[in-house]
Scaffold this motif. Sequence first.
Motif, short mmCIF file in Angstrom:
data_model
loop_
_atom_site.label_atom_id
_atom_site.label_comp_id
_atom_site.label_asym_id
_atom_site.label_seq_id
_atom_site.Cartn_x
_atom_site.Cartn_y
_atom_site.Cartn_z
N ARG A 105 -24.54 46.81 32.76
CA ARG A 105 -25.08 46.74 34.13
C ARG A 105 -26.12 47.82 34.37
NH1 ARG A 105 -19.50 46.02 37.64
NH2 ARG A 105 -18.84 44.02 36.76
N ALA A 106 -25.91 48.97 33.74
CA ALA A 106 -26.88 50.07 33.88
C ALA A 106 -26.68 51.04 32.74
CB ALA A 106 -26.68 50.78 35.23
N LEU A 107 -27.76 51.72 32.37
CA LEU A 107 -27.66 52.82 31.42
C LEU A 107 -28.51 53.95 32.00
CD1 LEU A 107 -27.48 52.52 27.62
CD2 LEU A 107 -28.65 54.44 28.69
N LYS A 108 -27.86 55.06 32.33
CA LYS A 108 -28.56 56.15 33.03
C LYS A 108 -28.69 57.35 32.11
CE LYS A 108 -26.70 54.60 37.48
NZ LYS A 108 -26.17 55.00 38.80
N PRO A 109 -29.88 57.55 31.53
CA PRO A 109 -30.04 58.65 30.57
C PRO A 109 -29.87 60.03 31.21
CG PRO A 109 -31.87 57.08 30.45
CD PRO A 109 -31.09 56.75 31.68
N GLY A 110 -30.31 60.21 32.45
CA GLY A 110 -30.20 61.53 33.10
C GLY A 110 -28.76 61.99 33.15
N PRO A 111 -27.92 61.30 33.94
CA PRO A 111 -26.51 61.68 33.97
C PRO A 111 -25.70 61.21 32.76
CG PRO A 111 -26.99 60.02 35.65
CD PRO A 111 -28.27 60.32 34.97
N ARG A 112 -26.36 60.58 31.80
CA ARG A 112 -25.73 60.21 30.53
C ARG A 112 -24.50 59.34 30.72
NH1 ARG A 112 -26.14 66.10 27.79
NH2 ARG A 112 -28.31 66.01 27.20
N LEU A 113 -24.71 58.13 31.24
CA LEU A 113 -23.59 57.19 31.34
C LEU A 113 -24.09 55.76 31.27
CD1 LEU A 113 -23.66 56.12 34.54
CD2 LEU A 113 -22.77 58.40 34.93
N ALA A 114 -23.15 54.89 30.88
CA ALA A 114 -23.44 53.47 30.82
C ALA A 114 -22.41 52.74 31.65
CB ALA A 114 -23.39 52.98 29.37
N LEU B 150 -18.94 54.53 31.47
CA LEU B 150 -18.63 55.21 30.21
C LEU B 150 -19.57 56.39 29.99
CD1 LEU B 150 -18.27 51.91 28.17
CD2 LEU B 150 -16.39 53.41 28.88
N LYS B 151 -18.99 57.48 29.50
CA LYS B 151 -19.79 58.66 29.19
C LYS B 151 -20.61 58.43 27.92
CE LYS B 151 -16.11 61.64 29.63
NZ LYS B 151 -15.38 62.89 29.36
N LEU B 152 -21.82 58.94 27.91
CA LEU B 152 -22.61 58.99 26.69
C LEU B 152 -22.83 60.46 26.32
CD1 LEU B 152 -25.27 56.30 27.70
CD2 LEU B 152 -23.17 55.94 26.36
N VAL B 153 -23.10 60.71 25.07
CA VAL B 153 -23.34 62.09 24.64
C VAL B 153 -24.68 62.14 23.90
CG1 VAL B 153 -20.88 62.66 24.47
CG2 VAL B 153 -22.06 61.72 22.47
N PRO B 154 -25.28 63.33 23.81
CA PRO B 154 -26.54 63.42 23.07
C PRO B 154 -26.33 63.02 21.62
CG PRO B 154 -26.06 65.50 24.21
CD PRO B 154 -24.84 64.64 24.32
N GLU C 81 -26.23 50.56 20.23
CA GLU C 81 -27.67 50.36 20.12
C GLU C 81 -28.39 50.71 21.42
OE1 GLU C 81 -26.93 46.64 17.01
OE2 GLU C 81 -27.68 46.24 19.06
N ALA C 82 -27.79 50.29 22.53
CA ALA C 82 -28.43 50.56 23.82
C ALA C 82 -28.50 52.06 24.08
CB ALA C 82 -27.64 49.86 24.95
N ALA C 83 -27.44 52.78 23.72
CA ALA C 83 -27.45 54.23 23.91
C ALA C 83 -28.48 54.88 22.98
CB ALA C 83 -26.05 54.80 23.66
#
Lengths: 470, 470
Positions: B93-102, B206-210, B115-117
């Motif tokens: 639905r969304a992937l937000k690189p700033g706050p690092r979440l999907a 969901l949290k994303l990490v660098p 892949e999206a991350a």
Amino acid sequence: MDLTQALAAIVGPAHLLQGPDAAPWARDWTGGYRGQPLAVARPGSTAEVSQILRIAHDARLPVVPASGRTGLTGAAHAPGALVLSLDRMNRIRALKPGPRLAIAEAGVILERLHEAAAAHDLQFPLTFGAKGSAMVGGALSTNAGGSNVLRHGSARDQVLGLEVVLASGRVLDLMAELHKDNSGYALRHLFVGAEGTLGVITAAVLKLVPRPRAHATAMIAVPSVAAALDLLSRLQETTGGGVEAFEYMPRAFIAAHLTQTPGARPPFDSPHEHTILLEVGSTAPRDARPGPDGATPLMSLVEGALAEALVRGQVLDAVLAQNEAQRRAMWERRESAARITFTRPAWVDTDVALPLDRLEEFLATVRRRLAEIDPGADDMVVAHLGDGNVHYTAYPTRGDTDHLAAIRALVDATATALDGSFSAEHGVGLSKLASMRAHKDPVALDTMRALKAALDPHGILNPGKVLPAP
Amino acid sequence: MDLTQALAAIVGPAHLLQGPDAAPWARDWTGGYRGQPLAVARPGSTAEVSQILRIAHDARLPVVPASGRTGLTGAAHAPGALVLSLDRMNRIRALKPGPRLAIAEAGVILERLHEAAAAHDLQFPLTFGAKGSAMVGGALSTNAGGSNVLRHGSARDQVLGLEVVLASGRVLDLMAELHKDNSGYALRHLFVGAEGTLGVITAAVLKLVPRPRAHATAMIAVPSVAAALDLLSRLQETTGGGVEAFEYMPRAFIAAHLTQTPGARPPFDSPHEHTILLEVGSTAPRDARPGPDGATPLMSLVEGALAEALVRGQVLDAVLAQNEAQRRAMWERRESAARITFTRPAWVDTDVALPLDRLEEFLATVRRRLAEIDPGADDMVVAHLGDGNVHYTAYPTRGDTDHLAAIRALVDATATALDGSFSAEHGVGLSKLASMRAHKDPVALDTMRALKAALDPHGILNPGKVLPAP
């Protein structure tokens, strides 16, 4: 045998306090909640807690679990109730350096656990201003946060196992020392943060982490909150996720600290609007070996990153602690937040969480709205910025209950409207019941009520806390 | 209108499958569970899931949520039940690189999320062999683990927010994007790992990490499991907690992989009893800049630590991947575990967790006991060693149900007797019900049953899974 006799028979007469002996439990730390408990029982073992709850369950006696009583929301307020104080259950049952864990009872003071871990070159990362009085039971029951959450998570994230006495008096043994366990529902997560309304936490298996060999601690002036968050992202990359604290203090906080703290010195030559306390830690020997100038490679790494940020305009000024004394002074300033915030006569303290990209909007909006309803009001901010957790304190021009409640409602509504939460790390207790009613998803509230009814059918455990009446 | 007509009206006739169309759902991935479902409904939205559950709730119709169906415990087995397949709800639905979440729906395949991350230089750290078919809904519902748990935690630890449809059809909106939220009970933790028995997860924040800029990946031969665990501790210190994977494969696993994989090469010149796949990651630019020899500082750091361990006798041999192709080959070996393990005719696969200091004792004991009841039996081990998570697979000399059950009971009882768990990351489903009954604390079981009754009073959600009958 009446109820108090029965309770005295369990814990011993010396450990059942009534009347004046119970006076310390008749007032909370903030002074906002006062009321004489029926009695205070101080059990010495899980078996005694179990016996007490069996009696209370049968007698429909309200029971309020308490430990260090440093909470800020009135969760341990117990007028007319039995206070179940866990303070005598203060043993560290075991500390295992190999698998890096501690088994601690609910009455262990956080600072004692810090010391015990340090003796093995380990660290229990949960820490906050009240660490010298707060106890494991309360810290877990409120899912406490503090200054180290960015690196190590909240209280919840430190827990591998839990021992809980249920409302019925049955003992739920979840004391696993395992890093993975999918054998059924994650029960421990239900009791952590439930503020004693679902069961009484009596002990826990807690994770320990290696103690950093090197720290780089700095005060940093930044042009804006947005610049600070971008700086944090870059520092996390540069240090491989080594940022342990990223604490925000604005100009007014620094000024209040200077005024109220004899011998305190300003962090910078000239004052800045936005200030950050940064701490980076590393366990790696390569980061800890000091060079000829006494600086560790970690300090040089952080200094280099800050110098680059200065060139970019993301940092206006920065001072790196050159020794432990300077580091302690930087932390003393941050940890005096409760003292600084709560010494002015009337206040509304809040504890909101925001999505990271809404923090600036929150601060601007809440100030504008406060000025609308109380043009003479003052405020103070301190924030665990990396977690999106803002402690916004308002000092209104008058202290009547309705006005204070209106200001709290305003702050909590502003946070909620920006997809935030009205409780980040302090819990709900009594002071945030109105916000629970106003802002929590009704389906979530109903679900919580169903869980409460399932686990505490007579409603004896910390009644009236956390969940607003339907 | 009968039930299937009503369901077809909700999802559209093309998305309600019956008879032969439902055949793919009549058999699980392991082949161990077979049975024709009543029908398969493939809703396209949370609203449709809600409507389906309303109908099922009223009709007391058993509903089995399913997504990628790569589970190993029969949790999606649905004879005679309505399969609620989330596979069409496959939007990020969304992937937000700033706050690092999907924000991902339950039907998103893990690899698509990876892949999206990656397109934003971020990483969704949850990964395991079945990542090309496993979906977010199933991964969260089983609290899946995998090879990266050591660094980033299990599925549970990746979740900030959750959307759940309750048994009644009511939608529980817990889709917070917050890193701290103490506004009442931690409901999301109840649904993660509940295998669809308490509600249907339809989406998650969901949290994303660098994404690491540098990896150091190595195959390491060690003299013993104990030596491996001590090596892990030292590597964690040296790399500042940078170890992302520490996967154990014994000689038999390496040999089976060689036999079954055309073109595969042995990791070492001569075979070793105990082998580790190590991966260290770093986001720091200082670790990623290759020197004149092509090696990054991270590779040199790890190489140095392994060289020291070689001198100490803690390491017998080590090979560092010099390029991405070599790294991929090391991972291919580990990720083929399911293929290697499950191609032999009769097997008992297990998924136990042990305290780190009991791992060796477990392996020795379980082998001795297996030899006692089936002297000709063979076995295979692969382990997420840093998590204390062992996948012990037995190949008995005969495949009758009682014998297989006795071996499973033996493995699970051995783990439990050593303070371990009979389910580390695969969940309970059907295959571990007997162990739940035999080994789980009765108070814990009763507590889980009380929660189940509170949230699913008619018992329509994945009935018969996770909780053994009283």
